[in-house]
Design a protein around this motif. Sequence first.
Motif, mmCIF file in Angstrom:
data_model
loop_
_atom_site.group_PDB
_atom_site.id
_atom_site.type_symbol
_atom_site.label_atom_id
_atom_site.label_comp_id
_atom_site.label_asym_id
_atom_site.label_seq_id
_atom_site.Cartn_x
_atom_site.Cartn_y
_atom_site.Cartn_z
ATOM 1 N N ARG A 25 73.295 4.454 -0.394
ATOM 2 C CA ARG A 25 72.573 5.575 -1.032
ATOM 3 C C ARG A 25 71.693 6.280 -0.008
ATOM 4 O O ARG A 25 71.540 7.502 -0.028
ATOM 5 N N GLN A 26 71.125 5.502 0.886
ATOM 6 C CA GLN A 26 70.259 6.099 1.910
ATOM 7 C C GLN A 26 71.083 7.025 2.821
ATOM 8 O O GLN A 26 70.638 8.113 3.164
ATOM 9 N N ARG A 27 72.263 6.574 3.199
ATOM 10 C CA ARG A 27 73.108 7.414 4.062
ATOM 11 C C ARG A 27 73.535 8.671 3.317
ATOM 12 O O ARG A 27 73.655 9.751 3.891
ATOM 13 N N GLY A 70 66.364 9.234 3.199
ATOM 14 C CA GLY A 70 65.157 8.587 2.695
ATOM 15 C C GLY A 70 64.123 9.628 2.275
ATOM 16 O O GLY A 70 64.297 10.820 2.512
ATOM 17 N N GLU A 71 63.067 9.144 1.628
ATOM 18 C CA GLU A 71 61.992 10.042 1.201
ATOM 19 C C GLU A 71 60.784 9.823 2.126
ATOM 20 O O GLU A 71 59.851 9.088 1.790
ATOM 21 N N ALA A 72 60.848 10.473 3.269
ATOM 22 C CA ALA A 72 59.799 10.277 4.283
ATOM 23 C C ALA A 72 58.410 10.639 3.740
ATOM 24 O O ALA A 72 57.422 9.977 4.079
ATOM 25 N N GLU A 103 57.215 10.097 0.975
ATOM 26 C CA GLU A 103 56.704 9.027 0.097
ATOM 27 C C GLU A 103 56.536 7.708 0.850
ATOM 28 O O GLU A 103 56.315 6.665 0.230
ATOM 29 N N CYS A 104 56.692 7.739 2.155
ATOM 30 C CA CYS A 104 56.825 6.492 2.907
ATOM 31 C C CYS A 104 55.600 6.181 3.781
ATOM 32 O O CYS A 104 55.300 6.913 4.725
ATOM 33 N N PRO A 105 54.904 5.080 3.505
ATOM 34 C CA PRO A 105 53.760 4.688 4.337
ATOM 35 C C PRO A 105 54.154 4.417 5.796
ATOM 36 O O PRO A 105 53.355 4.619 6.698
ATOM 37 N N GLU A 137 65.836 12.093 11.044
ATOM 38 C CA GLU A 137 66.829 11.023 10.902
ATOM 39 C C GLU A 137 66.691 10.343 9.546
ATOM 40 O O GLU A 137 67.687 9.930 8.948
ATOM 41 N N CYS A 138 65.446 10.234 9.063
ATOM 42 C CA CYS A 138 65.215 9.612 7.755
ATOM 43 C C CYS A 138 65.800 10.458 6.641
ATOM 44 O O CYS A 138 66.662 9.991 5.890
ATOM 45 N N VAL A 139 65.353 11.697 6.547
ATOM 46 C CA VAL A 139 65.811 12.521 5.415
ATOM 47 C C VAL A 139 67.286 12.896 5.549
ATOM 48 O O VAL A 139 67.942 13.240 4.564
ATOM 49 N N GLU A 159 70.451 9.200 8.551
ATOM 50 C CA GLU A 159 70.922 8.476 9.750
ATOM 51 C C GLU A 159 70.085 7.225 10.002
ATOM 52 O O GLU A 159 70.523 6.295 10.657
ATOM 53 N N ARG A 160 68.832 7.251 9.547
ATOM 54 C CA ARG A 160 67.888 6.170 9.838
ATOM 55 C C ARG A 160 67.759 5.279 8.601
ATOM 56 O O ARG A 160 67.474 5.754 7.504
ATOM 57 N N LEU A 161 67.942 3.990 8.787
ATOM 58 C CA LEU A 161 67.788 3.048 7.679
ATOM 59 C C LEU A 161 66.465 2.306 7.817
ATOM 60 O O LEU A 161 65.946 2.126 8.928
HETATM 61 S S1 SF4 Z 1 63.880 5.248 7.209
HETATM 62 FE FE1 SF4 Z 1 61.789 4.888 7.935
HETATM 63 S S2 SF4 Z 1 60.658 6.737 7.441
HETATM 64 FE FE2 SF4 Z 1 62.540 6.751 6.228
HETATM 65 S S3 SF4 Z 1 61.984 5.835 4.247
HETATM 66 FE FE3 SF4 Z 1 62.788 4.186 5.555
HETATM 67 S S4 SF4 Z 1 60.997 3.284 6.563
HETATM 68 FE FE4 SF4 Z 1 60.394 5.277 5.736
#
Ligand code: SF4
Length: 128
Positions: free
Chosen positions: A44-46, A50-52, A54-56, A79-81, A84-86
């Motif tokens: 799902r992330q790929r 991700g929701e940067a 909302e991310c601490p 890369e997050c949104v 590409e970045r997990l």
């Molecule tokens: S990939 Fe990194 S910045 Fe993106 S939601 Fe996950 S931990 Fe947060």
Amino acid sequence: MTGLTGGKMSSSVPASHISLLDDPEVGSEKVEAATTGGRETAERQRELGGEAEECPVYELYAYLLAADDDEYTKRVYDECVGGERLCGECKGEAADLMHDFLADHQAKREEAEAVLEDLDTDLSSSRR
Ligand code: SF4
């Protein structure tokens, strides 16, 4: 900043924040255990990214870990949104940076304390 466990940072919830006096290993572990803006699964992330916002962990990069390197912060965000970045690898990277930041900060603190000792100045405090 948002607390590492989501919500507010609280001194009564050690996992929600990192103290400048935390052992670097402990600081690193707190980052590894932090809440993220990640999706339920890597797939799902790929797919959705991700929701940067909302991310601490992303906040840590933006406010501290990337220092003045705006390009690095932007790369983490993109890369997050972009999916590409997990979160696992992202938290590992942030945990390593936090470890190095705390170790460096505490070494500098010890140097400063030695200087203050020479000057016969006491800045000790019960606050952590
Ligand atoms: S990939 Fe990194 S910045 Fe993106 S939601 Fe996950 S931990 Fe947060």
